[in-house]
Design an enzyme around this catalytic site. Structure first.
Site, PDB file in Angstrom:
ATOM      1  N   HIS A 119       0.910  -1.171   0.078  1.00  0.00           N
ATOM      2  CA  HIS A 119      -0.095  -0.044   0.165  1.00  0.00           C
ATOM      3  C   HIS A 119       0.923   1.244  -0.166  1.00  0.00           C
ATOM      4  O   HIS A 119       0.575   2.357  -0.238  1.00  0.00           O
ATOM      5  CB  HIS A 119      -1.336  -0.126   1.111  1.00  0.00           C
ATOM      6  CG  HIS A 119      -0.253   0.207   2.405  1.00  0.00           C
ATOM      7  ND1 HIS A 119       0.524  -0.257   2.973  1.00  0.00           N
ATOM      8  CD2 HIS A 119      -0.131   1.667   3.619  1.00  0.00           C
ATOM      9  CE1 HIS A 119       1.687   0.031   4.607  1.00  0.00           C
ATOM     10  NE2 HIS A 119      -0.018   1.270   4.680  1.00  0.00           N
TER      11      HIS A 119
HETATM   12  C1  UD1 Z   1      -2.209   5.811   5.847  1.00  0.00           C
HETATM   13  C2  UD1 Z   1      -0.921   6.136   6.026  1.00  0.00           C
HETATM   14  C3  UD1 Z   1      -0.350   4.982   6.409  1.00  0.00           C
HETATM   15  C4  UD1 Z   1      -1.074   3.512   6.567  1.00  0.00           C
HETATM   16  C5  UD1 Z   1      -2.153   3.545   5.390  1.00  0.00           C
HETATM   17  C6  UD1 Z   1      -2.694   2.204   6.947  1.00  0.00           C
HETATM   18  C7  UD1 Z   1      -0.527   8.581   5.983  1.00  0.00           C
HETATM   19  C8  UD1 Z   1       0.535   9.491   5.367  1.00  0.00           C
HETATM   20  N1  UD1 Z   1      -0.945   7.196   5.619  1.00  0.00           N
HETATM   21  O1  UD1 Z   1      -1.682   5.651   4.514  1.00  0.00           O
HETATM   22  O2  UD1 Z   1       1.442   5.663   7.310  1.00  0.00           O
HETATM   23  O3  UD1 Z   1       0.699   2.324   6.732  1.00  0.00           O
HETATM   24  O4  UD1 Z   1      -2.758   4.555   6.593  1.00  0.00           O
HETATM   25  O5  UD1 Z   1      -3.388   1.544   6.080  1.00  0.00           O
HETATM   26  O6  UD1 Z   1      -1.064   9.062   7.116  1.00  0.00           O
HETATM   27  N2  UD1 Z   1      -9.001   4.826   1.529  1.00  0.00           N
HETATM   28  C9  UD1 Z   1     -10.544   3.715   1.064  1.00  0.00           C
HETATM   29  N3  UD1 Z   1     -10.966   3.968   2.433  1.00  0.00           N
HETATM   30  C10 UD1 Z   1     -10.643   3.749   3.980  1.00  0.00           C
HETATM   31  C11 UD1 Z   1      -9.254   4.841   4.191  1.00  0.00           C
HETATM   32  C12 UD1 Z   1      -9.024   4.985   2.810  1.00  0.00           C
HETATM   33  O7  UD1 Z   1     -11.078   4.199   0.495  1.00  0.00           O
HETATM   34  O8  UD1 Z   1     -11.421   3.287   4.890  1.00  0.00           O
HETATM   35  C13 UD1 Z   1      -8.788   5.374   0.150  1.00  0.00           C
HETATM   36  C14 UD1 Z   1      -9.420   6.434  -0.637  1.00  0.00           C
HETATM   37  O9  UD1 Z   1      -8.837   6.147  -1.466  1.00  0.00           O
HETATM   38  C15 UD1 Z   1      -7.695   7.485  -0.035  1.00  0.00           C
HETATM   39  C16 UD1 Z   1      -6.478   6.410  -0.179  1.00  0.00           C
HETATM   40  O10 UD1 Z   1      -7.488   5.090   0.202  1.00  0.00           O
HETATM   41  O11 UD1 Z   1      -7.252   9.079  -0.978  1.00  0.00           O
HETATM   42  C17 UD1 Z   1      -5.345   6.634   0.590  1.00  0.00           C
HETATM   43  O12 UD1 Z   1      -5.541   6.949   2.433  1.00  0.00           O
HETATM   44  P1  UD1 Z   1      -4.904   7.861   3.251  1.00  0.00           P
HETATM   45  O13 UD1 Z   1      -5.199   7.427   4.444  1.00  0.00           O
HETATM   46  O14 UD1 Z   1      -4.713   8.787   2.201  1.00  0.00           O
HETATM   47  O15 UD1 Z   1      -3.770   6.619   3.251  1.00  0.00           O
HETATM   48  P2  UD1 Z   1      -2.984   5.073   3.532  1.00  0.00           P
HETATM   49  O16 UD1 Z   1      -2.446   4.872   1.594  1.00  0.00           O
HETATM   50  O17 UD1 Z   1      -4.530   4.406   4.051  1.00  0.00           O
END
Ligand code: UD1
Length: 363
Positions: A205
């Site tokens: 991820h």
């Molecule tokens: C975040 C953390 C990362 C951690 C990871 C664990 C930061 C900078 N990154 O990354 O350190 O290892 O979480 O999972 O804080 N999304 C969904 N559903 C959700 C959450 C996210 O669909 O419940 C999708 C959205 O499209 C979003 C993307 O995932 O834009 C990324 O989510 P985000 O929280 O920005 O970062 P992660 O890649 O999950």
């Protein structure tokens, strides 16, 4: 002492669970739980609260996904109102996600003491958003709790006073040890028709892997070979799924019958799957630690790790995303040509007890 505890993203939930449990048992501590809403899908959040018995958050900021700047800013705006209303003595943050630094910054600007759990870890790779979050959060914290000696050494090198730093062990491992027996009863193996341990588990991820089609392509070249040898179970993070759907690589994956994609798994199913696997391939930080406890060979698909103890004495090897290197290391692991791992100091299931005692004594 009123303590506001912050969670936001999936790996935070495993870290806060044992802390909340200890707070509930402590006289004189009034804990409040704030969920920023950084992760919000049922399978990325609520499921973990239920399985780990974490109390429902007292407050959910419901911030959701956005760019780093917008997400961090929205968390800060909403969290400032919480701190002003509830006037805590302490704010406690865990890990290295955007919610960690956003809430940490709000706390110190309002003169509230800040506690950071999982402090001092450093990948020394400033292109990782988490590394920036770690360095900044540590630099403003009043008490810093470390999982391994490298964390203590890094903080001292950065000029943090010794009296603020405590090597206490690993709260994520507290949660693992507590839930190991329950996870053993999961029927996840039969869901995937797996018999024995002749399979691998994959998670990916990190933006450096899944936002970069070339890096992802190199990993996929290796997976194509590996899945010919044994099934690879791939619980897929929403970020990764979104990117794959917009790339032709998504079509390529569909043609690999033994690379089995599935939705994100709950904590107990994932623990069972990981602990039963022959090999784990991952770019996650927490999984490097969990495989160390299970003594399962872990191939870290990154150029570095902020958790060097898992390589020095654990079962982890950092392989990067070079196709040949991944295949070669995979073959070594599959042939049993692997180190004899040991368990890091204080990863014994009692980190949260130590942390809560120190907080009670010092603050
Ligand atoms: C975040 C953390 C990362 C951690 C990871 C664990 C930061 C900078 N990154 O990354 O350190 O290892 O979480 O999972 O804080 N999304 C969904 N559903 C959700 C959450 C996210 O669909 O419940 C999708 C959205 O499209 C979003 C993307 O995932 O834009 C990324 O989510 P985000 O929280 O920005 O970062 P992660 O890649 O999950």
């Amino acid at each position: 002492m009123k303590i506001v505890n912050v969670v936001g993203a999936r790996p935070n939930f495993m870290k806060i669970a044992p802390i909340m449990e200890q707070f509930e048992r402590s006289r004189g501590i009034e804990p409040l739980l704030v969920h920023t809403g950084q992760h919000y899908d049922e399978k990325m959040s609520d499921l973990f609260f239920r399985q780990l018995g974490i109390p429902q958050p007292d407050i959910n900021l419901e911030v959701g996904s956005a760019s780093h700047a917008v997400q961090t800013a929205e968390i800060m705006k909403a969290f400032e109102a919480v701190v002003l209303e509830h006037k805590p003595d302490v704010v406690l943050v865990v890990g290295d996600v955007n919610s960690t630094i956003a809430c940490g910054l709000v706390a110190v600007k309002l003169g509230v003491k800040l506690v950071h759990i999982e402090a001092g870890l450093r990948s020394f790779d400033r292109s990782m958003p988490e590394e920036i979050n770690r360095v900044l959060t540590d630099s403003i914290s009043d008490l810093l709790f470390c999982t391994e000696q490298s964390g203590v050494d890094n903080l001292l090198r950065e000029g943090i006073p010794k009296g603020k730093i405590f090597l206490v062990g690993n709260v994520m491992i507290d949660t693992l040890l507590k839930n190991k027996a329950k996870a053993a009863t999961s029927n996840v193996l039969s869901q995937f028709n797996l018999d024995g341990n002749d399979f691998a588990v994959l998670t990916l991820h990190r933006p450096a892997n899944v936002d970069d089609v070339i890096a992802f392509g190199r990993v996929l070249d290796a997976l194509e070979i590996i899945q010919n040898d044994m099934p690879v179970i791939f619980p897929i993070h929403p970020r990764t799924r979104k990117n794959l759907s917009s790339w032709s690589l998504g079509e390529r994956i569909k043609k690999l019958p033994n690379l089995r994609l599935t939705d994100p798994l709950g904590y107990l199913d994932f623990l069972k799957l990981m602990s039963s696997a022959r090999i784990v391939l991952t770019d996650s930080g927490g999984i490097q630690e969990e495989t160390t406890i299970f003594k399962i060979p872990c191939l870290t698909l990154r150029e570095n790790t902020e958790r060097p103890i898992t390589v020095e004495i654990g079962s982890n090897t950092v392989v990067g995303t070079d196709t040949d290197k991944i295949i070669e290391t995979y073959q070594q692991a599959a042939n049993g040509d692997w180190c004899k791992p040991q368990i890091p100091l204080l990863w014994d299931g009692h980190a949260a007890e130590r942390i809560v005692k120190i907080i009670s004594d010092k603050l």
